[in-house]
Design an enzyme around this catalytic site. Structure first.
Site, PDB file in Angstrom:
ATOM      1  N   HIS A 121       0.834  -1.207   0.000  1.00 36.23           N
ATOM      2  CA  HIS A 121       0.000   0.000   0.000  1.00 36.23           C
ATOM      3  C   HIS A 121       0.870   1.260   0.000  1.00 36.23           C
ATOM      4  O   HIS A 121       0.556   2.227  -0.697  1.00 36.23           O
ATOM      5  CB  HIS A 121      -0.902  -0.040   1.240  1.00 36.23           C
ATOM      6  CG  HIS A 121      -1.857   1.088   1.355  1.00 36.23           C
ATOM      7  ND1 HIS A 121      -2.877   1.312   0.457  1.00 36.23           N
ATOM      8  CD2 HIS A 121      -1.957   2.057   2.294  1.00 36.23           C
ATOM      9  CE1 HIS A 121      -3.563   2.370   0.840  1.00 36.23           C
ATOM     10  NE2 HIS A 121      -3.026   2.851   1.946  1.00 36.23           N
TER      11      HIS A 121
ATOM     12  N   ASP B  67       2.130   1.901  -3.418  1.00 38.88           N
ATOM     13  CA  ASP B  67       1.038   2.408  -4.243  1.00 38.88           C
ATOM     14  C   ASP B  67       0.847   3.903  -4.003  1.00 38.88           C
ATOM     15  O   ASP B  67       0.669   4.672  -4.956  1.00 38.88           O
ATOM     16  CB  ASP B  67      -0.243   1.639  -3.919  1.00 38.88           C
ATOM     17  CG  ASP B  67      -1.403   2.036  -4.805  1.00 38.88           C
ATOM     18  OD1 ASP B  67      -1.206   2.172  -6.031  1.00 38.88           O
ATOM     19  OD2 ASP B  67      -2.520   2.191  -4.273  1.00 38.88           O
TER      20      ASP B  67
END
Length: 111
Positions: A81, A84
C-alpha cells in the site's frame, strides 16, 4: 529484536504513506490554485509536494538499503500500500505540472 525490526519497518512504511499522501494533497492544491489563476500559490504548492515526495523517497530508500544489505523487509499489504501511495503521488505531481502549464496558457490567451 524481531519486535524492534517490525516497529522500525512499520515506522518507515507509515512515513512513506504519510509523506506520499501529503505530496499528492499538495499537488491537488496546486491544481486548484492554478484553476483560480493563482499561479504563485500553485508554484508554492508544487514545491511543497516535491519536498514531501523527497521525504517519501527517503523512507523508501531506507527500506531498499536494508534489503540490499541482506535485512529482508517483510512484505505486508501495508508495505505494498505504501508503494502504491508513492506511485500515485509521483503521477499526481506530474499531472499537476501539466495542468498548471495548461491553465497558465489559457490565462495568457484570455488577457
Amino acid at each position: 529484536m524481531a519486535d524492534e525490526e517490525n516497529s522500525e519497518q512499520l515506522q518507515q512504511t507509515m512515513g512513506l504513506i504519510a509523506n506520499a499522501g501529503n505530496a499528492k494533497a499538495f499537488a491537488v492544491e496546486a491544481i486548484h490554485a492554478a484553476r483560480n489563476n493563482d499561479f504563485d500559490t500553485a508554484d508554492q504548492k508544487l514545491k511543497e509536494a516535491n519536498k514531501a515526495l523527497v521525504d517519501a523517497h527517503n523512507s523508501q530508500t531506507k527500506m531498499l538499503t536494508q534489503e540490499a544489505q541482506g535485512h529482508h523487509v517483510k512484505l505486508t499489504l501495508l508495505t505494498v500500500h505504501s508503494q502504491d501511495h508513492l506511485m500515485t503521488a509521483i503521477t499526481f505531481i506530474d499531472l499537476a505540472k501539466e495542468l498548471i502549464s495548461a491553465y497558465k496558457k489559457m490565462y495568457e490567451l484570455q488577457k
